[in-house]
Design a protein around this motif. Structure first.
Motif, mmCIF file in Angstrom:
data_model
loop_
_atom_site.group_PDB
_atom_site.id
_atom_site.type_symbol
_atom_site.label_atom_id
_atom_site.label_comp_id
_atom_site.label_asym_id
_atom_site.label_seq_id
_atom_site.Cartn_x
_atom_site.Cartn_y
_atom_site.Cartn_z
ATOM 1 N N ARG A 1 50.059 35.496 36.659
ATOM 2 C CA ARG A 1 48.871 36.358 36.572
ATOM 3 C C ARG A 1 48.447 36.848 37.957
ATOM 4 N N LEU A 2 48.548 35.975 38.940
ATOM 5 C CA LEU A 2 48.220 36.392 40.306
ATOM 6 C C LEU A 2 49.227 37.415 40.804
ATOM 7 N N ASP A 3 50.508 37.217 40.514
ATOM 8 C CA ASP A 3 51.517 38.206 40.885
ATOM 9 C C ASP A 3 51.168 39.578 40.317
ATOM 10 N N ALA A 4 50.772 39.622 39.054
ATOM 11 C CA ALA A 4 50.420 40.897 38.418
ATOM 12 C C ALA A 4 49.230 41.542 39.112
ATOM 13 N N ALA A 5 48.239 40.747 39.443
ATOM 14 C CA ALA A 5 47.056 41.277 40.139
ATOM 15 C C ALA A 5 47.427 41.781 41.529
ATOM 16 N N LEU A 6 48.265 41.028 42.235
ATOM 17 C CA LEU A 6 48.686 41.439 43.581
ATOM 18 C C LEU A 6 49.503 42.724 43.527
ATOM 19 N N ALA A 7 50.332 42.876 42.514
ATOM 20 C CA ALA A 7 51.127 44.101 42.373
ATOM 21 C C ALA A 7 50.203 45.306 42.187
ATOM 22 N N LYS A 8 49.149 45.149 41.414
ATOM 23 C CA LYS A 8 48.186 46.241 41.214
ATOM 24 C C LYS A 8 47.470 46.602 42.509
#
Length: 113
Positions: A9-16
């Motif tokens: 979930r953090l990876d997804a947020a960081l990608a955004k």
């Protein structure tokens, strides 16, 4: 919030955040600063982990390790990588003697166990 997939979930947020305005997002400002800026934060956070480890305050240590993990994940994302790549590497090393794993690499100071 469940801890089970927090890294994903953090990876997804960081990608955004990579597409965010650096003036409005701390993470975007790190990306804008490039590897040098991100690496500088990792160095700072690693030193804070070492300082916290010398204390008896476990909550402080956990806080500082979380900061370090966050910034290393920003670095991974800046290179088009994510936590799953690190998890795969840890899985590969699991059950392998740290001494054997280090000898196979021929360098480094971090054993697998």
């Amino acid at each position: 919030m469940s801890n089970s997939d927090i890294l994903g979930r953090l990876d997804a947020a960081l990608a955004k955040r990579r597409a965010a305005d650096p003036a409005k997002s701390y993470t975007a400002s790190l990306y804008a600063g490039g590897t040098a800026a991100i690496s500088g934060k990792i160095t700072e956070e690693a030193a804070e982990v070492v300082e916290a480890a010398a204390e008896d305050d476990d909550a402080h240590l956990i806080h500082e390790v979380a900061d370090l993990w966050f910034h290393t994940m920003v670095l991974l994302q800046s290179r088009g990588l994510d936590a799953s790549a690190v998890q795969a590497e840890l899985a590969r090393r699991f059950g392998v003697s740290g001494i054997e794993e280090k000898a196979a690499r021929g360098h480094g100071d971090t054993p697998a166990e």
